[in-house]
Design a protein around this motif. Structure first.
Motif, PDB file in Angstrom:
ATOM      1  N   HIS B  71      33.811 -25.870  -6.552  1.00  0.00           N
ATOM      2  CA  HIS B  71      32.998 -24.716  -6.924  1.00  0.00           C
ATOM      3  C   HIS B  71      31.776 -24.585  -6.009  1.00  0.00           C
ATOM      4  O   HIS B  71      31.510 -23.522  -5.454  1.00  0.00           O
ATOM      5  N   ILE B  72      31.027 -25.671  -5.858  1.00  0.00           N
ATOM      6  CA  ILE B  72      29.814 -25.592  -5.038  1.00  0.00           C
ATOM      7  C   ILE B  72      30.186 -25.298  -3.582  1.00  0.00           C
ATOM      8  O   ILE B  72      29.472 -24.589  -2.877  1.00  0.00           O
ATOM      9  N   GLU B  73      31.351 -25.812  -3.161  1.00  0.00           N
ATOM     10  CA  GLU B  73      31.753 -25.551  -1.778  1.00  0.00           C
ATOM     11  C   GLU B  73      32.127 -24.086  -1.581  1.00  0.00           C
ATOM     12  O   GLU B  73      31.858 -23.516  -0.522  1.00  0.00           O
ATOM     13  N   ARG B  74      32.729 -23.476  -2.617  1.00  0.00           N
ATOM     14  CA  ARG B  74      33.018 -22.034  -2.533  1.00  0.00           C
ATOM     15  C   ARG B  74      31.736 -21.223  -2.383  1.00  0.00           C
ATOM     16  O   ARG B  74      31.715 -20.165  -1.773  1.00  0.00           O
ATOM     17  N   GLY B  76      29.358 -22.076  -0.676  1.00  0.00           N
ATOM     18  CA  GLY B  76      28.745 -22.423   0.615  1.00  0.00           C
ATOM     19  C   GLY B  76      27.794 -23.598   0.483  1.00  0.00           C
ATOM     20  O   GLY B  76      26.975 -23.846   1.366  1.00  0.00           O
ATOM     21  N   GLY B  77      27.917 -24.310  -0.643  1.00  0.00           N
ATOM     22  CA  GLY B  77      27.010 -25.436  -0.860  1.00  0.00           C
ATOM     23  C   GLY B  77      27.736 -26.766  -0.795  1.00  0.00           C
ATOM     24  O   GLY B  77      28.864 -26.852  -0.325  1.00  0.00           O
ATOM     25  N   VAL B 114      23.277 -28.724  -3.602  1.00  0.00           N
ATOM     26  CA  VAL B 114      22.485 -28.131  -2.526  1.00  0.00           C
ATOM     27  C   VAL B 114      23.179 -26.913  -1.922  1.00  0.00           C
ATOM     28  O   VAL B 114      24.378 -26.946  -1.655  1.00  0.00           O
ATOM     29  N   ARG B 115      22.413 -25.843  -1.770  1.00  0.00           N
ATOM     30  CA  ARG B 115      22.900 -24.696  -0.994  1.00  0.00           C
ATOM     31  C   ARG B 115      22.011 -24.546   0.233  1.00  0.00           C
ATOM     32  O   ARG B 115      20.785 -24.645   0.117  1.00  0.00           O
ATOM     33  N   GLY B 116      22.631 -24.309   1.387  1.00  0.00           N
ATOM     34  CA  GLY B 116      21.868 -24.155   2.632  1.00  0.00           C
ATOM     35  C   GLY B 116      22.410 -25.076   3.698  1.00  0.00           C
ATOM     36  O   GLY B 116      22.995 -26.111   3.381  1.00  0.00           O
TER      37      GLY B 116
END
Lengths: 394, 394
Positions: B71-74, B76-77, B114-116
């Motif tokens: 989920h977080i990778e989708r 962009g995190g 983390v996102r960014g």
């Protein structure tokens, strides 16, 4: 002392006041050693140590003491000398104990020229100096009005320098609530400075006091403002700066305040305002405490409070702690002791000792006369007796 | 460690992060004692000490670690665990050494969502938190813009909480000068909070980092803001409060900052403004230093500066004094030592020790790995070698 002796001393003080125009530590030392009448004679005859020849050279030939006294009386004023009952002796003690080698101005004034009906001693019993920038902002004026007004309304005398900006605002705020205010001038008592504050000074003389150590006719000089600042600090329990630019004279007043061991305080303002830069710097560098309201100021500068919730304690000194307890214990049961002996005994620095004695005196537990500091209460004295004792010593 | 071991550990961290939602000192202690994989197994099977049953009861049955990572990778995190190279280990050290008996939140986060694009380690290398009132004034917004903009322009990361008012202004000011900023959330990384800052958070994720310890889908809860505040303090070299009402959450962030031994700072404002009352009180009570510009802030929180006027010294450690010299001397010539041993040796409190080690590390004189702190220079090392050494350890 006979009446004629008293008058001779009075004229000697006044004569010397005009000769040196402002503080002169060397002259104060001479007076302390030979007495004021003898010192005046020595100055007149130039029978002086080298160090005193320069400062007295210009005006030692001018002897118009009687005329000066008559002049100030025509203005509705008076000259107050260290012999007078209303001389604020304990406030001046600190000045006399500073090191004159560090600063030639570090001396007790010879006399004070006073306009106004109140007793100088009573008016300075509970007093706070509120000073600041001449170029104040609307914010600074408002803050000064709030703070000085609140202090005055709570019975504290507001001391300031009658300048434009914060000073003028502080006096006006005190007058506005029917309070007491003292203007300390850097010129003669007959010289309204700044001239635009002529009317304000008249109002202050009416409701409070206008005070200066410069004799009638003296014009302001740049150096006099610095000496005047020390007197503002000496006459107050603490100094509050509201707005000060980076090179404000208020910082000089704060320096004197700190040397005298009294709390220096500064009011913060917007970081975007040049008029608050000096205040923020003093807070940041530990030269002044941050204060934002009268309560903060009285927490720092207020008298030792004998908090008496409900019952009146039989032994008020039982409420003492820390330095107060230490100093009270070091005072003899009968008789008096000098500050230096007390400092040696308690191990407290002189500045702390003085501040502590002031607190104890305001609380009515100690008093001071020519022989030093003494207890006004003994451990077994009842509170009624303390009050009577206290009144007797005022 | 094999790739499958690494992945097992990663999923264990993520699983536990969702079970406890936020800091849990008891769980951290269990992980430290048996390892993260074993701790995850114990939680799943409820083979737990009494103290951990409550906190894990509600969600220990939810095992969606793989889905959460996807989920977080989708978005962009990514999820960053203590095993990852970008984990800001030395910043977290302090949290792990606080007393959890005093505050259950006093624990290192299990993971960070983390996102960014930036490395969390690099982005927090030199960082200052700028936080304050949600109901900020025009003055506060302006002051925040000046201060956060200046810090960001000078290469310092601005950490804040993405709230309305001062927080949002701090992020925007950093973005405005092309600087780096980190938003620390009290909810899942996929939950823009406040929702009106949706676009701002997207911009922060683009140019800086959005960080949270709460797994995707978690909504804000009142208690989470307090735990979030500790993370803001932990990720920065110091906390600056611009405007805070009398009951501001910023005071909580300042508390964490002080517990971590880092400088807490507050910006003054008009005494007539309710939005500055909290700042003035923190300054007055000694909880925060007064600061009015970026220079003041970097004086308090900036790295130990090896001031090299002219020549480069052969032995940078010769420039050390006070605590820095003491701590550097206590490090072995070869090998590493743990903070507790250093504290015992130097007699410094842990908070001071940590701050000192941080300063030395930023100056490139010491480093830290699993075995503790070590010197990166020896007395005879040339400066070129130090730089190489320093780079190698980054």
């Amino acid at each position: 002392m006979s009446e004629s002796d008293r008058e001779a001393r009075r004229l000697a003080w006044v004569y010397l006041s005009r000769v040196v125009e402002g503080p002169c530590a060397a002259l104060s030392a001479l007076i302390e050693s030979v007495g004021v009448v003898e010192a005046a004679r020595a100055v007149r005859e130039c029978a002086l140590p080298e160090v005193l020849r320069g400062p007295t050279e210009l005006r030692r030939g001018i002897d118009r003491a009687e005329k000066d006294v008559a002049h100030i009386e025509r203005l509705g004023g008076r000259v107050v000398t260290p012999d007078d009952a209303e001389w604020p002796a304990w406030r001046m003690l600190g000045l006399g104990q500073l090191d004159p080698a560090q600063d030639a101005d570090a001396a007790v004034p010879l006399v004070l020229w006073v306009r106004g009906r109140r007793s100088l001693l009573e008016a300075t019993e509970r007093s706070i100096a509120v000073v600041g920038a001449r170029c104040s902002t609307g914010y600074g004026n408002h803050a000064t009005g709030e703070i000085a007004g609140e202090l005055a309304a709570r019975g504290w005398t507001v001391v300031s320098g009658a300048a434009f900006g914060i000073d003028g605002m502080a006096h006006r705020a005190a007058l506005g609530v029917g309070g007491v205010t003292i203007a300390v001038l850097a010129c003669g008592p007959d010289r309204p400075y700044p001239v635009q504050h002529d009317h304000l000074l008249a109002e202050i003389a009416e409701a409070g006091l206008v005070v200066t150590e410069y004799p009638p006719g003296t014009s302001v000089r740049k150096h006099y403002f610095l000496a005047r600042n020390r007197l503002i600090a000496a006459l107050a329990d603490g100094v509050v700066v509201v707005e000060a630019g980076i090179r404000s004279g208020a910082r000089n007043t704060v320096k004197w305040c700190r040397r005298l061991g009294r709390p220096a305080m500064a009011v913060p303002g917007p970081i975007t305002s040049a008029a608050s830069v000096g205040c923020h710097r003093m807070i940041r560098e530990g030269e002044a405490f941050i204060v934002t309201r009268a309560d903060d100021i009285l927490d720092e500068a207020g008298p030792l409070r004998l908090s008496l919730p409900g019952a009146v304690p039989a032994n008020p000194e039982d409420n003492l702690s820390g330095d107060e307890a230490l100093v009270f214990a070091a005072l003899p049961g009968a008789g008096a002791r000098l500050p230096r002996a007390l400092a040696a005994d308690t191990g407290l620095p002189m500045a702390v000792l003085r501040a502590t004695l002031s607190g104890l005196e305001i609380a009515g537990l100690v008093g001071c006369d020519g022989s030093g500091w003494y207890r006004t209460v003994s451990p077994s004295t009842s509170t009624a007796a303390i009050v009577a004792d206290h009144d007797r010593h005022r």
